[in-house]
Motif scaffolding. Structure first.
Motif, short mmCIF file in Angstrom:
data_model
loop_
_atom_site.label_atom_id
_atom_site.label_comp_id
_atom_site.label_asym_id
_atom_site.label_seq_id
_atom_site.Cartn_x
_atom_site.Cartn_y
_atom_site.Cartn_z
N ARG A 35 2.94 29.76 -56.06
CA ARG A 35 2.02 30.71 -55.33
C ARG A 35 1.28 31.65 -55.67
O ARG A 35 -0.02 32.43 -54.73
N ALA A 36 2.60 32.44 -56.07
CA ALA A 36 1.49 33.81 -56.59
C ALA A 36 0.42 33.59 -57.90
O ALA A 36 -0.32 34.71 -57.62
N VAL A 56 12.43 28.14 -54.88
CA VAL A 56 11.74 29.69 -55.54
C VAL A 56 11.29 28.87 -57.29
O VAL A 56 12.77 28.46 -57.90
N ALA A 57 10.70 29.60 -57.88
CA ALA A 57 10.52 29.14 -59.05
C ALA A 57 11.51 29.57 -59.83
O ALA A 57 12.08 30.52 -60.08
N PRO A 58 11.70 28.55 -61.53
CA PRO A 58 12.90 29.59 -61.67
C PRO A 58 12.67 30.60 -62.78
O PRO A 58 13.95 31.02 -63.31
N HIS A 59 11.53 31.09 -63.20
CA HIS A 59 11.27 32.47 -63.82
C HIS A 59 10.63 33.13 -63.00
O HIS A 59 10.91 34.40 -63.04
N VAL A 91 7.25 31.56 -55.79
CA VAL A 91 7.21 30.09 -55.03
C VAL A 91 6.68 28.92 -55.54
O VAL A 91 6.04 28.89 -55.95
N TRP A 92 7.38 27.64 -55.68
CA TRP A 92 6.95 26.03 -56.08
C TRP A 92 6.90 25.51 -54.78
O TRP A 92 7.43 25.08 -54.52
#
Length: 356
Positions: A242-243, A321-324, A328-329
């Motif tokens: 998303r970002a 939530v993305a791991p990094h 958001v994935w």
């Protein structure tokens, strides 16, 4: 500071002649800070340059512009820069830097080489045998270790074309070591020209990229396995970061929606273009709810195909939530709907009305 500068030549001459900045200032007729500025690379005007060169007893062209300018102008005589402590320190620094660079290159497995086109002389760095399995002294010796399949395109003609184009290249090729082992090599090559624009040297750096190639092969094999499995199961997939607003879609998703993979959507908003207008709002509401709660969603909608027909599709997704970081994935699987999907969807739609 480079040795081929006005400031460096001036500082060496002052040290050699044991002259102070004040002595120079008095003779030239300027302030001491102005002379100090010259030794730091500051500009000097023509009249002061001529007076300074006469005082130091050197050619003013050489003092300001160096040996190349004297040669280009065809002036007689040469000026030797005296060996002073400054030059010794500078030379020692250059040698130390070159030694460190050589050590860094060899420890990282980088081989450097140079082909003198005028003398037809090929020189490799001392760590050549570590990468190539043997010393290389000519192009002919290099051709001997080149993999037969790569010798079809990497040969004398390729070298001639490289020199003629005068453009840098990056070549990936295989070599065969004396024990039969095959290594992948990446070579970055550039052609150097003389002042008249004629090619005089070809220089390059090479490094063993076998580990990278093996990783790429394993990745490609695994991706092919996943693509084949998705094709058999009839599942298309996509993921949205998303970002960055970065969208990745699978080949099977493209097949399901009748899209050329080369023209696959790259941004999330483009997905709605492939959904029937009457179904977009309901799907978007389900997706937004999943994004808000980092949850799953499941929707049934009509996919608009390029031939103006439509296909009923089931989309199941998950937001996390993305791991990094905080990004958001959103990941989803899509497949053609079955009668059971329509029955389940109708039951789910009727359930709130029954409860009320």
């Amino acid at each position: 500071m480079s040795e081929d500068t006005f400031a460096f030549r001036l500082k060496v001459l002052l040290e050699h002649k044991k002259l102070s900045l004040q002595q120079v200032a008095d003779v030239v007729g300027i302030s001491r800070p102005a002379v100090h500025k010259w030794t730091r690379g500051g500009e000097i005007d023509y009249s002061n340059l001529r007076r300074l060169a006469a005082f130091l007893d050197v050619n003013w062209v050489w003092l300001r512009y160096g040996d190349d300018a004297v040669k280009d102008l065809g002036l007689a005589g040469t000026t030797e820069l005296p060996m002073t402590d400054l030059r010794r320190r500078y030379t020692a620094e250059i040698m130390s830097n070159e030694a460190r660079m050589k050590q860094a290159q060899e420890s990282s497995g980088i081989v450097t080489w140079e082909w003198n086109l005028v003398a037809d002389e090929l020189i490799y760095s001392s760590n050549c045998a570590q990468v190539y399995g043997r010393e290389i002294h000519s192009n002919e010796e290099f051709w001997e270790i080149l993999h037969p399949e790569d010798s079809i395109w990497l040969n004398d003609e390729a070298l001639k074309e490289l020199v003629a184009s005068k453009a840098p290249r990056v070549w990936d090729f295989r070599i065969i070591l004396p024990d039969g082992q095959i290594r992948w090599i990446e070579s970055r090559v550039a052609t150097l020209l003389d002042d008249a624009g004629r090619p005089v040297r070809v220089v390059g750096t090479t490094i063993d990229i076998s580990a990278r190639k093996q990783a790429e092969f394993v990745l490609q094999r695994n991706l092919q396995l996943l693509n084949d499995a998705a094709r058999i199961a009839g599942f298309g997939a996509w993921r949205w970061l998303r970002a960055q607003d970065e969208l990745i879609v699978s080949d099977e998703w493209c097949r399901l929606f009748g899209v050329d993979p080369a023209k696959a959507p790259r941004h999330y908003v483009e997905l709605s273009q492939h959904i029937h207008p009457d179904d977009r709002a309901a799907r978007e509401a389900a997706v937004n709810d999943a994004l808000a709660h980092r949850a799953d969603y499941r929707v049934l909608y009509r996919a608009s195909l390029p031939d103006d027909t439509w296909r009923l599709v089931v989309e199941q997704g998950h937001a996390r939530v993305a791991p990094h970081g905080e990004d958001v994935w959103l990941t989803a699987l899509c497949r053609a709907a079955q009668p059971a999907d329509m029955t389940a969807n109708a039951a789910a739609a009727a359930q709130p009305a029954a409860e009320s």
